[in-house]
Design a protein around this motif. Structure first.
Motif, mmCIF file in Angstrom:
data_model
loop_
_atom_site.group_PDB
_atom_site.id
_atom_site.type_symbol
_atom_site.label_atom_id
_atom_site.label_comp_id
_atom_site.label_asym_id
_atom_site.label_seq_id
_atom_site.Cartn_x
_atom_site.Cartn_y
_atom_site.Cartn_z
ATOM 1 N N PHE A 164 9.999 31.631 -65.326
ATOM 2 C CA PHE A 164 10.519 31.251 -64.006
ATOM 3 C C PHE A 164 12.019 30.960 -64.090
ATOM 4 C CE2 PHE A 164 11.484 28.189 -60.625
ATOM 5 C CZ PHE A 164 11.077 28.922 -59.525
ATOM 6 N N ALA A 165 12.449 30.355 -65.172
ATOM 7 C CA ALA A 165 13.882 30.076 -65.346
ATOM 8 C C ALA A 165 14.686 31.378 -65.388
ATOM 9 C CB ALA A 165 14.109 29.268 -66.619
ATOM 10 N N LEU A 181 15.498 30.059 -55.480
ATOM 11 C CA LEU A 181 14.095 29.664 -55.697
ATOM 12 C C LEU A 181 14.002 28.236 -56.214
ATOM 13 C CD1 LEU A 181 12.550 32.770 -57.446
ATOM 14 C CD2 LEU A 181 12.186 31.987 -55.105
ATOM 15 N N GLU A 182 12.994 27.540 -55.748
ATOM 16 C CA GLU A 182 12.690 26.196 -56.223
ATOM 17 C C GLU A 182 11.339 26.222 -56.930
ATOM 18 O OE1 GLU A 182 14.733 23.635 -56.070
ATOM 19 O OE2 GLU A 182 16.215 24.707 -54.885
ATOM 20 N N ALA A 183 11.176 25.337 -57.878
ATOM 21 C CA ALA A 183 9.895 25.226 -58.571
ATOM 22 C C ALA A 183 8.800 24.978 -57.542
ATOM 23 C CB ALA A 183 9.943 24.098 -59.589
ATOM 24 N N GLY A 184 7.705 25.642 -57.697
ATOM 25 C CA GLY A 184 6.584 25.489 -56.782
ATOM 26 C C GLY A 184 6.596 26.464 -55.622
ATOM 27 N N GLU A 185 7.700 27.185 -55.444
ATOM 28 C CA GLU A 185 7.781 28.161 -54.353
ATOM 29 C C GLU A 185 7.074 29.467 -54.683
ATOM 30 O OE1 GLU A 185 11.771 27.367 -51.731
ATOM 31 O OE2 GLU A 185 11.901 28.776 -53.377
ATOM 32 N N VAL A 186 6.856 29.703 -55.959
ATOM 33 C CA VAL A 186 6.255 30.969 -56.383
ATOM 34 C C VAL A 186 4.840 30.706 -56.869
ATOM 35 C CG1 VAL A 186 6.410 32.850 -58.053
ATOM 36 C CG2 VAL A 186 8.494 31.960 -56.985
#
Length: 84
Positions: free
Chosen positions: A11-12, A21-26
């Motif tokens: 993800f990074a 993008l923010e964590a949890g959006e994907v």
């Protein structure tokens, strides 16, 4: 490293291509290209970044199968690579 441990690292790499993008959006099991606005060049750059980060050769014939965050992580984990 297993697929779950790889997920935040992959993800990074994705965030380098799509910094909005923010964590949890994907959702890791949903098609990435439906969730993230990536054109074909962005997608290719993401796969190149994954290759460079994890040292995993990604055959062009495998590109279509790497369509979710989970599948990308499983692909890397199956090749027993570790992040640098």
């Amino acid at each position: 490293m297993n697929a779950d441990a790889l997920r935040p690292l992959v993800f990074a790499e994705l965030r380098k291509i799509a910094p909005e993008l923010e964590a949890g959006e994907v959702a890791p099991d949903k098609l990435l290209r439906d969730q993230v606005d990536l054109d074909s060049m962005d997608w290719l750059n993401f796969l190149i970044a994954v290759h460079q980060r994890f040292g995993v050769e990604i055959a062009e014939s495998d590109y279509a199968a790497l369509d979710t965050l989970d599948r990308i992580c499983e692909y890397i984990a199956a090749r027993n690579s570790t992040p640098s």
